[in-house]
Design a protein around this motif. Structure first.
Motif, PDB file in Angstrom:
ATOM      1  N   ALA A  61       0.836  -1.205   0.000  1.00 40.42           N
ATOM      2  CA  ALA A  61       0.000   0.000   0.000  1.00 40.42           C
ATOM      3  C   ALA A  61       0.869   1.253   0.000  1.00 40.42           C
ATOM      4  CB  ALA A  61      -0.934  -0.014   1.211  1.00 40.42           C
ATOM      5  N   ASP A  62       1.953   1.247   0.781  1.00 41.68           N
ATOM      6  CA  ASP A  62       2.824   2.423   0.860  1.00 41.68           C
ATOM      7  C   ASP A  62       3.522   2.691  -0.470  1.00 41.68           C
ATOM      8  OD1 ASP A  62       2.555   3.166   3.705  1.00 41.68           O
ATOM      9  OD2 ASP A  62       3.454   1.204   4.057  1.00 41.68           O
ATOM     10  N   THR A  63       3.996   1.629  -1.125  1.00 39.46           N
ATOM     11  CA  THR A  63       4.686   1.788  -2.405  1.00 39.46           C
ATOM     12  C   THR A  63       3.732   2.279  -3.480  1.00 39.46           C
ATOM     13  OG1 THR A  63       6.274   0.059  -1.846  1.00 39.46           O
ATOM     14  CG2 THR A  63       6.026   0.588  -4.166  1.00 39.46           C
ATOM     15  N   LEU A  64       2.548   1.697  -3.551  1.00 40.07           N
ATOM     16  CA  LEU A  64       1.571   2.105  -4.557  1.00 40.07           C
ATOM     17  C   LEU A  64       1.148   3.555  -4.352  1.00 40.07           C
ATOM     18  CD1 LEU A  64      -0.622  -1.137  -4.671  1.00 40.07           C
ATOM     19  CD2 LEU A  64       0.984  -0.344  -6.428  1.00 40.07           C
ATOM     20  N   ASP A  65       0.988   3.956  -3.106  1.00 41.05           N
ATOM     21  CA  ASP A  65       0.631   5.343  -2.807  1.00 41.05           C
ATOM     22  C   ASP A  65       1.749   6.295  -3.252  1.00 41.05           C
ATOM     23  OD1 ASP A  65      -1.083   7.365  -1.521  1.00 41.05           O
ATOM     24  OD2 ASP A  65       0.557   7.504  -0.075  1.00 41.05           O
ATOM     25  N   PHE A  66       2.999   5.915  -3.001  1.00 40.14           N
ATOM     26  CA  PHE A  66       4.145   6.722  -3.422  1.00 40.14           C
ATOM     27  C   PHE A  66       4.164   6.882  -4.941  1.00 40.14           C
ATOM     28  CE2 PHE A  66       8.682   6.342  -4.848  1.00 40.14           C
ATOM     29  CZ  PHE A  66       9.053   7.653  -4.578  1.00 40.14           C
ATOM     30  N   HIS A  67       3.969   5.790  -5.665  1.00 40.67           N
ATOM     31  CA  HIS A  67       3.966   5.869  -7.127  1.00 40.67           C
ATOM     32  C   HIS A  67       2.843   6.775  -7.630  1.00 40.67           C
ATOM     33  CE1 HIS A  67       7.179   3.128  -7.879  1.00 40.67           C
ATOM     34  NE2 HIS A  67       6.583   2.104  -7.297  1.00 40.67           N
ATOM     35  N   GLY A  68       1.701   6.689  -6.981  1.00 42.33           N
ATOM     36  CA  GLY A  68       0.586   7.533  -7.396  1.00 42.33           C
ATOM     37  C   GLY A  68       0.888   9.013  -7.203  1.00 42.33           C
ATOM     38  N   ARG A  69       1.471   9.375  -6.078  1.00 46.34           N
ATOM     39  CA  ARG A  69       1.802  10.772  -5.812  1.00 46.34           C
ATOM     40  C   ARG A  69       2.906  11.261  -6.764  1.00 46.34           C
ATOM     41  NH1 ARG A  69       2.668   8.793  -0.729  1.00 46.34           N
ATOM     42  NH2 ARG A  69       4.669   9.891  -0.560  1.00 46.34           N
ATOM     43  N   TYR A  70       3.878  10.406  -7.014  1.00 49.94           N
ATOM     44  CA  TYR A  70       4.987  10.764  -7.909  1.00 49.94           C
ATOM     45  C   TYR A  70       4.470  11.007  -9.331  1.00 49.94           C
ATOM     46  CZ  TYR A  70       9.566  10.233 -10.273  1.00 49.94           C
ATOM     47  OH  TYR A  70      10.690  10.414 -11.034  1.00 49.94           O
ATOM     48  N   GLY A  83       4.202  13.346 -13.750  1.00 53.72           N
ATOM     49  CA  GLY A  83       3.736  12.745 -14.995  1.00 53.72           C
ATOM     50  C   GLY A  83       4.237  11.323 -15.171  1.00 53.72           C
ATOM     51  N   VAL A  84       3.533  10.584 -16.018  1.00 55.02           N
ATOM     52  CA  VAL A  84       3.853   9.167 -16.214  1.00 55.02           C
ATOM     53  C   VAL A  84       5.131   8.974 -17.021  1.00 55.02           C
ATOM     54  CG1 VAL A  84       1.468   8.413 -15.981  1.00 55.02           C
ATOM     55  CG2 VAL A  84       2.339   9.056 -18.248  1.00 55.02           C
ATOM     56  N   GLU A  85       5.616  10.016 -17.684  1.00 58.92           N
ATOM     57  CA  GLU A  85       6.852   9.904 -18.467  1.00 58.92           C
ATOM     58  C   GLU A  85       8.092  10.246 -17.644  1.00 58.92           C
ATOM     59  OE1 GLU A  85       6.843   8.702 -21.541  1.00 58.92           O
ATOM     60  OE2 GLU A  85       4.675   8.492 -21.365  1.00 58.92           O
ATOM     61  N   ALA A  86       7.931  10.582 -16.383  1.00 63.91           N
ATOM     62  CA  ALA A  86       9.075  10.932 -15.536  1.00 63.91           C
ATOM     63  C   ALA A  86       9.971   9.714 -15.327  1.00 63.91           C
ATOM     64  CB  ALA A  86       8.586  11.454 -14.189  1.00 63.91           C
ATOM     65  N   PRO A  87      11.255   9.933 -14.997  1.00 60.26           N
ATOM     66  CA  PRO A  87      12.154   8.802 -14.716  1.00 60.26           C
ATOM     67  C   PRO A  87      11.578   7.887 -13.645  1.00 60.26           C
ATOM     68  CG  PRO A  87      13.382  10.860 -14.782  1.00 60.26           C
ATOM     69  CD  PRO A  87      11.941  11.234 -14.831  1.00 60.26           C
ATOM     70  N   ALA A  88      11.796   6.584 -13.815  1.00 57.99           N
ATOM     71  CA  ALA A  88      11.262   5.617 -12.854  1.00 57.99           C
ATOM     72  C   ALA A  88      11.820   5.877 -11.459  1.00 57.99           C
ATOM     73  CB  ALA A  88      11.608   4.200 -13.304  1.00 57.99           C
ATOM     74  N   PRO A  89      10.961   5.971 -10.451  1.00 56.73           N
ATOM     75  CA  PRO A  89      11.442   6.192  -9.075  1.00 56.73           C
ATOM     76  C   PRO A  89      11.875   4.878  -8.440  1.00 56.73           C
ATOM     77  CG  PRO A  89       9.052   6.151  -9.092  1.00 56.73           C
ATOM     78  CD  PRO A  89       9.487   5.958 -10.530  1.00 56.73           C
ATOM     79  N   GLY A  90      12.990   4.324  -8.921  1.00 54.53           N
ATOM     80  CA  GLY A  90      13.498   3.060  -8.394  1.00 54.53           C
ATOM     81  C   GLY A  90      14.159   3.231  -7.044  1.00 54.53           C
ATOM     82  N   SER A  91      14.932   2.239  -6.638  1.00 53.68           N
ATOM     83  CA  SER A  91      15.480   2.218  -5.283  1.00 53.68           C
ATOM     84  C   SER A  91      16.417   3.392  -5.014  1.00 53.68           C
ATOM     85  CB  SER A  91      16.219   0.904  -5.037  1.00 53.68           C
ATOM     86  OG  SER A  91      17.286   0.737  -5.952  1.00 53.68           O
TER      87      SER A  91
END
Length: 370
Positions: free
Chosen positions: A271-280, A285-293
């Protein structure tokens, strides 16, 4: 290089209404490949901290510094920002050579939250660490691969500086625990392009696994050369520094049988990771660099620094250190606590699957579970 988005006077004068934080991340060199994600993840955290009221009644203001520059140059620049009163804290992802140059210059003056995985053993007062060390990250991964993939003979390929060399030193002991050994080691300058001599050595060896300790675009070029040489058919690879941006740059044909171990993967469906991806995605935008580790670590660096300051109620680094072991924060990896200057965390093993990682398991921190 100190980079800024406003006028120079905004960054180079102290502002009593703002709490300045030097964000040290790579803008050049091999690690520059994930610099954009580091910056955006940190910006997201700072904006969210400010919307919640800031820190100590002040707005958090990031001052980006190029952590890909030579270590002494980075230390000079950050120390100058501290001297001028522009920053009251430091965070970010940068290699250990930069941390070793920077910590003695500023850690006794301002809190320094280091977010990169590293070789372990950092206990400088005023330094706080959010990421993985070999004992908790590499050891259980090697134990698991020994059980599941019958890996016994390792070959190390790393860049030539403190993190790869000390990590490889620890790997010798980890390999022996499972009846294995490190059969060869090669250390290459940052920015290496020609890997053919290394690949010939791996081919002539009896290695059935490569421990990959290369940074950023160096690892990308190695992955491509490794696959072109056909070595993926006989050797798996294990990296402790491989995020989604590096995976994407390598390409799916170059990452067959590539494993990565880390405290965060973008594909973790918590839930925490999915929420972070949604806010990012909503912010950049969806074309932004992947927020990896590696990028995510900079988000946590800002959160931990804010938590340290709030708990101490001051910017005084001695008071912050005294209160540090009671500090916790909640981020994309859930609720995390600081103990002995290091964040206690869960570590995962993943395998490359096309352009993403398939998270296989949470690793046993004692490295005993097959």
């Amino acid at each position: 290089m100190v980079r800024h988005d406003s006028s120079a006077s905004d960054w180079f004068t102290a502002d009593a209404s703002a709490l300045g934080v030097a964000l040290v991340f790579p803008m050049q060199g091999p690690a520059g490949i994930f610099g954009p994600a580091c910056e955006l993840c940190a910006r997201l955290a700072a904006e969210e901290v400010n919307r919640a009221g800031g820190v100590l009644g002040r707005e958090l203001r990031l001052v980006p510094v190029d952590g890909g520059a030579p270590p002494r140059e980075v230390a000079d620049q950050v120390e100058a920002l501290v001297d001028l009163g522009v920053v009251q804290g430091v965070t970010g992802w940068h290699i250990s050579s930069v941390r070793q140059a920077l910590a003695p210059r500023i850690a006794h003056r301002v809190p320094y939250v280091y977010t990169a995985l590293y070789e372990g053993g950092e206990h400088t007062a005023g330094v706080f660490l959010t990421s993985e060390t070999p004992r908790d990250q590499l050891r259980p991964a090697m134990v698991l691969l020994a059980h599941e993939r019958r890996v016994r003979r390792w070959f190390v390929v790393g860049n030539d500086y403190v993190w790869p060399r000390r990590t490889a030193r620890a790997a010798h002991a980890y390999a022996r625990e499972t009846g294995g050994r490190i059969g060869g080691e090669v250390y290459l300058p940052l920015g290496t392009h020609d890997f053919e001599p290394v690949l010939r050595r791996i081919e002539r060896s009896d290695a059935d696994a490569v421990l990959l300790l290369l940074v950023g675009s160096d690892a990308v070029r190695f992955n491509r050369a490794f696959a072109a040489y056909g070595l993926h058919a006989r050797c798996l690879r294990l990296s402790t520094l491989m995020d989604e941006n590096m995976l994407l740059a390598s390409g799916p044909s170059a990452t067959v049988d590539l494993y990565s171990t880390a405290g965060f993967f973008a594909s973790l469906a918590t839930a925490d990771t999915l929420d972070f991806h949604g806010r990012y995605a909503a912010r950049f935008g969806v074309e932004a660099p992947a927020p990896g580790s590696l990028g995510e670590s900079c988000h946590e660096g800002v959160l931990l620094l804010a938590a340290l300051l709030r708990r101490a109620g001051t910017v005084d680094v001695t008071a912050i250190g005294a209160a540090a072991d009671s500090v916790s924060y909640e981020g994309p990896r859930g609720l995390l606590r600081l103990r002995g200057g290091h964040v206690r965390q869960r570590i995962y093993l993943a395998r490359a699957d096309g352009l993403d990682f398939d998270v296989l398991t949470e690793l046993d921190p004692h490295g005993t579970r097959p």
